[in-house]
Design a protein around this motif. Structure first.
Motif, PDB file in Angstrom:
ATOM      1  N   ASP A  99      35.167  49.085  39.963  1.00 16.67           N
ATOM      2  CA  ASP A  99      34.535  50.389  39.746  1.00 16.67           C
ATOM      3  C   ASP A  99      33.043  50.244  40.025  1.00 16.67           C
ATOM      4  N   PRO A 100      32.673  50.108  41.313  1.00 16.25           N
ATOM      5  CA  PRO A 100      31.278  49.771  41.637  1.00 16.25           C
ATOM      6  C   PRO A 100      30.309  50.913  41.345  1.00 16.25           C
ATOM      7  N   ARG A 101      29.155  50.530  40.816  1.00 10.63           N
ATOM      8  CA  ARG A 101      28.081  51.491  40.524  1.00 10.63           C
ATOM      9  C   ARG A 101      26.737  50.868  40.933  1.00 10.63           C
ATOM     10  N   PRO A 102      25.743  51.688  41.196  1.00 18.48           N
ATOM     11  CA  PRO A 102      24.420  51.148  41.506  1.00 18.48           C
ATOM     12  C   PRO A 102      23.866  50.309  40.352  1.00 18.48           C
ATOM     13  N   TYR A 103      23.201  49.244  40.715  1.00  9.83           N
ATOM     14  CA  TYR A 103      22.498  48.348  39.789  1.00  9.83           C
ATOM     15  C   TYR A 103      23.427  47.650  38.794  1.00  9.83           C
ATOM     16  N   ASP A 104      24.716  47.519  39.124  1.00  6.04           N
ATOM     17  CA  ASP A 104      25.642  46.747  38.286  1.00  6.04           C
ATOM     18  C   ASP A 104      25.342  45.251  38.367  1.00  6.04           C
ATOM     19  N   HIS A 105      24.891  44.797  39.536  1.00  5.52           N
ATOM     20  CA  HIS A 105      24.662  43.372  39.809  1.00  5.52           C
ATOM     21  C   HIS A 105      25.947  42.568  39.641  1.00  5.52           C
ATOM     22  N   PHE A 106      27.016  43.107  40.209  1.00  3.38           N
ATOM     23  CA  PHE A 106      28.308  42.426  40.252  1.00  3.38           C
ATOM     24  C   PHE A 106      28.149  41.097  40.988  1.00  3.38           C
ATOM     25  N   GLY A 107      28.648  40.018  40.383  1.00  6.40           N
ATOM     26  CA  GLY A 107      28.511  38.691  40.969  1.00  6.40           C
ATOM     27  C   GLY A 107      27.309  37.921  40.463  1.00  6.40           C
ATOM     28  N   TRP A 108      26.655  38.458  39.419  1.00  5.76           N
ATOM     29  CA  TRP A 108      25.511  37.737  38.837  1.00  5.76           C
ATOM     30  C   TRP A 108      25.928  36.340  38.376  1.00  5.76           C
ATOM     31  N   SER A 109      27.123  36.239  37.805  1.00  6.10           N
ATOM     32  CA  SER A 109      27.665  34.949  37.367  1.00  6.10           C
ATOM     33  C   SER A 109      29.079  34.798  37.878  1.00  6.10           C
ATOM     34  N   LEU A 110      29.496  33.550  38.131  1.00 12.71           N
ATOM     35  CA  LEU A 110      30.829  33.259  38.652  1.00 12.71           C
ATOM     36  C   LEU A 110      31.387  31.990  38.021  1.00 12.71           C
ATOM     37  N   ALA A 111      32.703  31.967  37.846  1.00 16.95           N
ATOM     38  CA  ALA A 111      33.428  30.770  37.439  1.00 16.95           C
ATOM     39  C   ALA A 111      34.886  31.003  37.800  1.00 16.95           C
ATOM     40  N   THR A 112      35.735  30.010  37.570  1.00 17.54           N
ATOM     41  CA  THR A 112      37.173  30.183  37.746  1.00 17.54           C
ATOM     42  C   THR A 112      37.899  29.705  36.506  1.00 17.54           C
ATOM     43  N   SER A 113      39.129  30.168  36.354  1.00 23.97           N
ATOM     44  CA  SER A 113      39.980  29.752  35.244  1.00 23.97           C
ATOM     45  C   SER A 113      41.353  29.400  35.792  1.00 23.97           C
ATOM     46  N   GLY A 114      42.136  28.697  34.969  1.00 19.55           N
ATOM     47  CA  GLY A 114      43.495  28.344  35.369  1.00 19.55           C
ATOM     48  C   GLY A 114      43.574  27.138  36.271  1.00 19.55           C
ATOM     49  N   SER A 115      42.667  26.161  36.132  1.00 25.37           N
ATOM     50  CA  SER A 115      42.715  24.959  36.958  1.00 25.37           C
ATOM     51  C   SER A 115      43.965  24.149  36.633  1.00 25.37           C
ATOM     52  N   PRO A 116      44.751  23.737  37.638  1.00 24.48           N
ATOM     53  CA  PRO A 116      45.953  22.963  37.369  1.00 24.48           C
ATOM     54  C   PRO A 116      45.685  21.504  37.037  1.00 24.48           C
ATOM     55  N   ALA A 117      44.497  20.998  37.299  1.00 23.31           N
ATOM     56  CA  ALA A 117      44.176  19.586  37.051  1.00 23.31           C
ATOM     57  C   ALA A 117      42.671  19.459  36.909  1.00 23.31           C
ATOM     58  N   PRO A 118      42.201  18.350  36.310  1.00 19.50           N
ATOM     59  CA  PRO A 118      40.752  18.161  36.185  1.00 19.50           C
ATOM     60  C   PRO A 118      40.041  18.293  37.534  1.00 19.50           C
ATOM     61  N   TYR A 119      38.990  19.068  37.546  1.00 18.47           N
ATOM     62  CA  TYR A 119      38.125  19.285  38.704  1.00 18.47           C
ATOM     63  C   TYR A 119      38.748  20.148  39.788  1.00 18.47           C
ATOM     64  N   ALA A 120      40.043  20.464  39.681  1.00 21.33           N
ATOM     65  CA  ALA A 120      40.625  21.351  40.680  1.00 21.33           C
ATOM     66  C   ALA A 120      40.150  22.775  40.404  1.00 21.33           C
ATOM     67  N   PRO A 121      39.538  23.431  41.380  1.00 21.43           N
ATOM     68  CA  PRO A 121      39.074  24.803  41.141  1.00 21.43           C
ATOM     69  C   PRO A 121      40.216  25.711  40.716  1.00 21.43           C
TER      70      PRO A 121
END
Length: 489
Positions: free
Chosen positions: A415-437
């Motif tokens: 739901d994009p809006r002006p000045y949301d700054h979507f993507g200010w922070s990023l990470a991932t979840s659900g890694s199947p093994a240590p260090y696997a993205p």
């Protein structure tokens, strides 16, 4: 002015991302945790989002962290974490990381509160460790620098990582510390697995570390911990120093050289007494690119292992591309013939097979970074929060395949809006093994037009869901302000 801009004006802004992996066993005193990122033993992976400006029990800027399930019922319930004694301006949640610090299978959560007053020293900073388990949680462990220093901002950045199935090591950045007697030169604190009592302090003057502590370097602004070319039995640490000047060898006076061009230092075998190091500026790593004032190389880092090889990405979000100032450059590193990390490709808007699309002035590609596992291979997700695709500074995330072929793509907010700054922070979840993205992308929009921020959960090839602070089970005494200023999973 948005709440996030107020924070930037008052405190100065930053973020980062690192990976961790689960151990095995049952949660202490409760049911076993399941999944790679289960904090509360409910059988679901969890994502973590920081809200460092949140009002807690009427105290503005004390900060909070929200833990939400990554599954389809993402709004069914959530957990809100706060400091045991919330205080105005602590910025609890400025940084967050998933971790496995105590040897059980439940995910632990590490939270930075870099503006906390410690022993009367304002802004010295603190870090809180919340141990995951079923049922009643135990009180968090509070970490501070061995000698708290005013405005050092211990906890500004965090990294966690493990090796050989042991519990995670933890690294904490204090980039504004006056290390070695030099104003704002910066330091990092390295905690051995299972020992949170005696950190090792590393600065640019530490033996075998390339560089010199110079005024305003902000060493430790960003961190990534993993296996990046040292011994297979020891962890390596990448340290971003985005405000370092490219001023040649030796310690220079302030203002010398190319100001705030930045650098990244790789500390090999950082947990041992045999530490060694490698250092790159952007011009040293990226062919045909010259260091320029304000590039801020080292602002964000992303590390992960894929196909038995380590990958490291380092951004210079304010580097120019042709006539597009502050459009951003990202440098990739992969193993060379002898196994050590080496430069392996440069991502510049609008150029070459690693292109992220047409350059957009001021978009700051690489403000945040993470690596993502997809059905076809490994991709780099690069936040471009000031990009104006759906109105001014609505923000976007560029997905760039690193293996398996395919073209780059762009993700915008549901739901994009002006000045949301979507993507200010990023990470991932659900890694199947240590260090696997991980396979689920977590993206923060701290200035989302709700006025409270938002967290987006997006599965590769699937739909994206935007989670607002009012959904789920919000804490009655926490008023959200900029959810998504930091994320972890």
């Amino acid at each position: 002015m948005t709440s996030r801009h107020v924070l930037a004006a008052l405190l100065t802004a930053a973020l980062l991302v690192a990976c961790a992996g689960p151990a095995t066993g049952a949660a202490d005193g409760g049911a076993a945790c399941a999944g790679a990122r289960d904090f509360d033993a409910d059988g679901q992976d969890d994502a973590v989002a920081g809200d460092p400006l949140a009002e807690v029990s009427g105290t503005w800027g004390a900060g909070a962290v929200r833990v939400v399930p990554v599954g389809s019922s993402a709004t069914a319930r959530s957990i809100v974490l706060t400091a045991p004694e919330p205080r105005a301006g602590d910025a609890f949640g400025w940084s967050v990381r998933a971790a496995y610090l105590d040897g059980d299978a439940c995910m632990d959560i590490v939270v930075g509160a870099p503006y906390t007053t410690v022993d009367g020293e304002a802004g010295a900073g603190a870090v809180y460790v919340f141990y995951g388990r079923a049922g009643t949680r135990r009180a968090p462990v509070r970490l501070t620098a061995p000698s708290p220093e005013r405005d050092a901002h211990f906890g500004w950045s965090l990294a966690t990582g493990q090796i050989l199935g042991r519990p995670d090591a933890l690294v904490v950045g204090a980039p504004y510390q006056d290390a070695d007697g030099v104003t704002d030169s910066g330091a990092v604190y390295v905690y051995q697995p299972t020992d949170l009592s005696r950190p090792r302090t590393v600065t640019q003057e530490t033996e075998n570390v390339i560089g010199n502590s110079e005024e305003g370097d902000l060493y430790g602004w960003s961190l990534a911990l993993g296996l990046m070319g040292g011994r297979h039995t020891a962890l390596d640490l990448a340290v971003g120093t985005p405000y370092e000047n490219d001023d040649g060898a030796g310690r220079q006076k302030g203002g010398a050289g190319t100001e705030n061009s930045g650098a990244v230092v790789l500390l090999l075998d950082v947990m041992t007494d045999d530490l060694s190091s490698v250092k790159w500026t952007l011009s040293e790593a990226a062919r045909g690119v010259k260091d320029a004032t304000g590039d801020r190389f080292g602002h964000a880092l992303a590390y992960g292992g894929y196909g038995g090889k380590p990958y490291l990405a380092v951004s210079a979000p304010l580097a120019d591309n042709g006539d597009a100032p502050d459009s951003g450059v990202i440098q990739l590193f992969r193993p060379a013939s002898k196994g050590e990390l080496a430069p392996a490709g440069t991502i510049r808007s609008g150029e070459g097979p690693l292109s992220s699309g047409s350059p957009a002035a001021g978009s700051a590609l690489g403000w945040s970074l993470t690596l993502l596992t997809t059905a076809t291979g490994l991709s780099l997700a690069a936040g471009s929060p000031f990009e104006s695709r759906d109105g001014p500074e609505s923000g976007a995330i560029h997905l760039i395949p690193l293996t398996g072929g395919g073209a780059s793509s762009v993700l915008t907010a549901p739901d994009p809006r002006p000045y949301d700054h979507f993507g200010w922070s990023l990470a991932t979840s659900g890694s199947p093994a240590p260090y696997a993205p991980g396979t689920v992308l977590l993206a923060g929009s701290p200035d989302q037009s709700s006025g409270q921020g938002a967290l987006t959960l997006a599965r590769a090839g699937g739909t994206a869901h935007m989670l607002y602070p009012g959904e789920g089970s919000p804490a009655a005494d926490v008023a959200p302000a900029d959810l998504g200023a930091s994320v972890g999973g």
